[in-house]
Write a protein that holds these residues in place. Structure first.
Motif, PDB file in Angstrom:
ATOM      1  N   SER A 160       0.746  -1.130   0.044  1.00 50.80           N
ATOM      2  CA  SER A 160       0.149  -0.019  -0.086  1.00 50.80           C
ATOM      3  C   SER A 160       0.749   1.153   0.037  1.00 50.80           C
ATOM      4  O   SER A 160       0.624   2.353  -0.803  1.00 50.80           O
ATOM      5  N   PRO A 161       1.719   1.395   1.006  1.00 48.87           N
ATOM      6  CA  PRO A 161       2.592   2.742   0.933  1.00 48.87           C
ATOM      7  C   PRO A 161       3.407   3.005  -0.330  1.00 48.87           C
ATOM      8  O   PRO A 161       3.432   3.952  -0.545  1.00 48.87           O
ATOM      9  N   LEU A 162       3.922   1.875  -0.943  1.00 49.42           N
ATOM     10  CA  LEU A 162       4.573   2.144  -2.237  1.00 49.42           C
ATOM     11  C   LEU A 162       4.029   2.966  -3.137  1.00 49.42           C
ATOM     12  O   LEU A 162       4.401   4.120  -3.585  1.00 49.42           O
ATOM     13  N   PRO A 163       2.682   2.579  -3.807  1.00 54.12           N
ATOM     14  CA  PRO A 163       2.353   3.159  -4.873  1.00 54.12           C
ATOM     15  C   PRO A 163       1.504   4.566  -4.337  1.00 54.12           C
ATOM     16  O   PRO A 163       1.564   5.345  -5.190  1.00 54.12           O
ATOM     17  N   VAL A 164       0.909   4.293  -3.257  1.00 54.23           N
ATOM     18  CA  VAL A 164       0.618   5.745  -2.712  1.00 54.23           C
ATOM     19  C   VAL A 164       1.598   6.880  -2.614  1.00 54.23           C
ATOM     20  O   VAL A 164       1.309   7.980  -3.204  1.00 54.23           O
ATOM     21  N   THR A 165       2.783   6.328  -2.181  1.00 56.81           N
ATOM     22  CA  THR A 165       3.723   7.686  -2.011  1.00 56.81           C
ATOM     23  C   THR A 165       4.195   8.056  -3.228  1.00 56.81           C
ATOM     24  O   THR A 165       4.534   9.081  -3.657  1.00 56.81           O
ATOM     25  N   TRP A 179      -4.933   8.724   4.665  1.00 60.41           N
ATOM     26  CA  TRP A 179      -6.145   9.672   4.287  1.00 60.41           C
ATOM     27  C   TRP A 179      -6.659   9.340   2.857  1.00 60.41           C
ATOM     28  O   TRP A 179      -7.588   9.236   2.429  1.00 60.41           O
ATOM     29  N   TYR A 180      -5.570   9.390   1.818  1.00 58.84           N
ATOM     30  CA  TYR A 180      -5.782   9.429   0.732  1.00 58.84           C
ATOM     31  C   TYR A 180      -6.463   8.130   0.431  1.00 58.84           C
ATOM     32  O   TYR A 180      -7.433   7.895  -0.402  1.00 58.84           O
ATOM     33  N   ARG A 181      -5.744   7.000   0.800  1.00 63.27           N
ATOM     34  CA  ARG A 181      -6.059   5.730   0.237  1.00 63.27           C
ATOM     35  C   ARG A 181      -7.657   5.203   0.750  1.00 63.27           C
ATOM     36  O   ARG A 181      -8.190   4.595  -0.016  1.00 63.27           O
ATOM     37  N   LEU A 236      -6.149  10.911 -10.945  1.00 66.86           N
ATOM     38  CA  LEU A 236      -4.875  10.308 -11.005  1.00 66.86           C
ATOM     39  C   LEU A 236      -4.595   9.869  -9.621  1.00 66.86           C
ATOM     40  O   LEU A 236      -3.814   8.759  -9.533  1.00 66.86           O
ATOM     41  N   LEU A 237      -5.012  10.438  -8.585  1.00 68.23           N
ATOM     42  CA  LEU A 237      -4.696   9.864  -7.171  1.00 68.23           C
ATOM     43  C   LEU A 237      -5.063   8.500  -7.068  1.00 68.23           C
ATOM     44  O   LEU A 237      -4.559   7.692  -6.596  1.00 68.23           O
ATOM     45  N   ASN A 238      -6.535   8.400  -7.598  1.00 71.50           N
ATOM     46  CA  ASN A 238      -7.180   6.991  -7.280  1.00 71.50           C
ATOM     47  C   ASN A 238      -6.673   6.092  -8.084  1.00 71.50           C
ATOM     48  O   ASN A 238      -6.147   4.971  -7.667  1.00 71.50           O
ATOM     49  N   ALA A 239      -6.699   6.272  -9.481  1.00 77.06           N
ATOM     50  CA  ALA A 239      -6.166   5.609 -10.334  1.00 77.06           C
ATOM     51  C   ALA A 239      -4.608   5.132 -10.224  1.00 77.06           C
ATOM     52  O   ALA A 239      -4.097   4.281 -10.522  1.00 77.06           O
ATOM     53  N   GLY A 240      -3.797   6.135  -9.723  1.00 74.33           N
ATOM     54  CA  GLY A 240      -2.295   5.987  -9.650  1.00 74.33           C
ATOM     55  C   GLY A 240      -1.911   4.855  -8.636  1.00 74.33           C
ATOM     56  O   GLY A 240      -0.545   4.798  -8.558  1.00 74.33           O
TER      57      GLY A 240
END
Length: 438
Positions: A160-165, A180-182, A260-264
């Motif tokens: 999880s933290p890898l692609p979110v970051t 919060w974003y995820r 982009l945040l979501n799909a990214g």
């Protein structure tokens, strides 16, 4: 004398079972059954389901198959759920409706092409390769943190933290709020689940999704204002410049950032998580990657085909269509079971087996085809390849802990909620990324 088992379940009952949380752990027998029954027409609704590789491939490449809901009788005629932005209320009480904001994910050319072009440079193969050193360092940092705490929860600590970051750094937003974003992105991801098509009902959790959409919209509205006042070298600033030059309007800037945040990261979290599960279950494949890091490329394609992060997509017939001999009337919603198509033995031999060393590379539809081919495919592939490589090199003898696996409630964006692993330790980051060849 043993009485033979007779399956009396209807095709529609199979589709409803796909929605059940009990199917989340292994939906593939249901997808296979729907594929064999293709085409499956949903009684009382303008919906048809395809699951073969050739049928899904044909629809994805057909310009008459639209991504815009305005072409779908399912929504326009009230045969299913209306657009979520038009709905108020829910199990948690009244929620003020939010304005319909366009997203290029649900647009057709030419507008889709115009908006996609504005962000495509940030996800080109050349731009993505420039991110590789940062991604490698982040992966090693995450594994160092897991080594220090003595446990490895492979989703929360790694997948999880890898692609979110990574996507936060591309956009230029604070990586400290990644949970919060995820959380909010995962809620919005449920809006594409096929409850309207399969059950004629709204997807559960509407009130939560409306709140998440409103909160992310407010966040990006403030961020866009900040970047207009003080531009940086990031993607949000580039979108603001495009707006100022007439390429976007305010709503499109905000929604594109949110998309982009979501799909990214949503699909990449699932790709990495599903891949770590599969590789942990197949230690011979982990050994292969450890011996030859080049095998990680094939492993990524194997996971994309075997356990895809995106299980199905919708398309709507803008005109009457013919799909491999099936007449599809105008306005019909076509549900394409990508997870079934990827395991179609007519297209991929031994499709249910993970084999990063197979002679013929696995073919799959997990990134789509045509104008809506996944914009982030190069980035997702890179992150997964590096994650699998370093996991194989540094994590010693990973094993599943006792107990059932937990999956999130998402149907389309199917992924693990947790993946606790037992290990014999995590090697130091001084282990070389590339294995010297003799």
């Amino acid at each position: 004398m043993t009485t033979p088992h007779i399956d009396t379940e209807s095709d529609e009952q199979t589709l409803l079972r796909i929605l059940s949380p009990r199917a989340r752990g292994c939906p593939y027998p249901l997808y296979e059954k729907a594929r064999r029954a293709e085409p499956v027409w949903v009684e009382g609704r303008p919906v048809v389901v395809f699951g073969s590789y050739e049928a899904c491939r044909s629809v994805l490449r057909d310009p008459r198959a639209s991504n815009e809901r305005r072409h779908a009788l399912l929504y326009a005629a009230g045969g299913g759920a209306p657009g979520e932005a038009d709905v108020a209320g829910g199990p948690e009480g009244a929620v003020a409706p939010v304005a319909e904001i366009p997203s290029f994910l649900f647009m057709d050319p030419p507008r889709h092409t115009e908006l996609r072009r504005l962000v495509s440079h940030a996800f080109s193969p050349r731009a993505v390769l420039r991110l590789e050193p940062m991604i490698k360092e982040l992966i090693d940092d995450l594994l160092d943190e897991a080594a220090a705490q003595g446990t490895l929860e492979a989703i929360d600590d790694f997948a999880s933290p890898l692609p979110v970051t990574v996507i936060c750094r591309v956009l230029g937003i604070d990586t400290g709020e990644r949970n919060w974003y995820r959380t909010r992105s995962a809620l919005l991801g449920e809006s594409v689940d096929p409850y309207p098509a399969f059950a004629g009902t709204q997807t559960p959790g509407l009130a939560e999704r409306v709140r998440a959409e409103r909160e992310l919209t407010a966040f990006f509205t403030r961020l866009v204002a900040d970047r207009r006042a003080a531009p940086r070298e990031d993607l949000v600033s580039a979108l603001v410049r495009a707006q100022d030059e007439g390429g976007l309007d305010e709503a499109e800037v905000v929604t594109t950032c949110r998309l982009l945040l979501n799909a990214g990261h949503e699909t990449t979290v699932n790709l990495v998580g599903n891949g770590l599960l599969a590789l942990t279950r197949a230690p011979d494949q982990l050994d292969l990657i450890r011996r030859d890091p080049g095998a990680a490329d094939a492993a990524v394609e194997e996971i994309l085909g075997l356990d895809p992060p995106l299980q199905l997509v919708h398309r709507h017939a803008r005109t009457d269509m013919d799909v491999l001999g099936t007449h599809v009337p105008r306005g019909t919603t076509m549900v394409l079971l990508l997870a079934a198509a990827n395991r179609d033995e007519a297209a991929v031999a031994d499709a249910g087996r993970l084999d990063a060393g197979r002679a013929t590379p696995r073919d799959h539809l997990s990134f789509g085809l045509g104008p809506h081919f996944c914009l982030g495919a190069p980035l997702g592939r890179l992150e997964a390849r590096l994650a699998f490589t370093r996991f194989a090199q540094r994590v010693v003898a990973p094993r599943l802990t006792a107990g059932p696996l937990r999956y999130r409630r998402n149907v389309v964006l199917r992924g693990l909620d947790a993946l606790p692993l037992d290990t014999d330790g995590i090697r130091d980051r001084s282990v070389p990324w590339e294995t010297p060849r003799p």
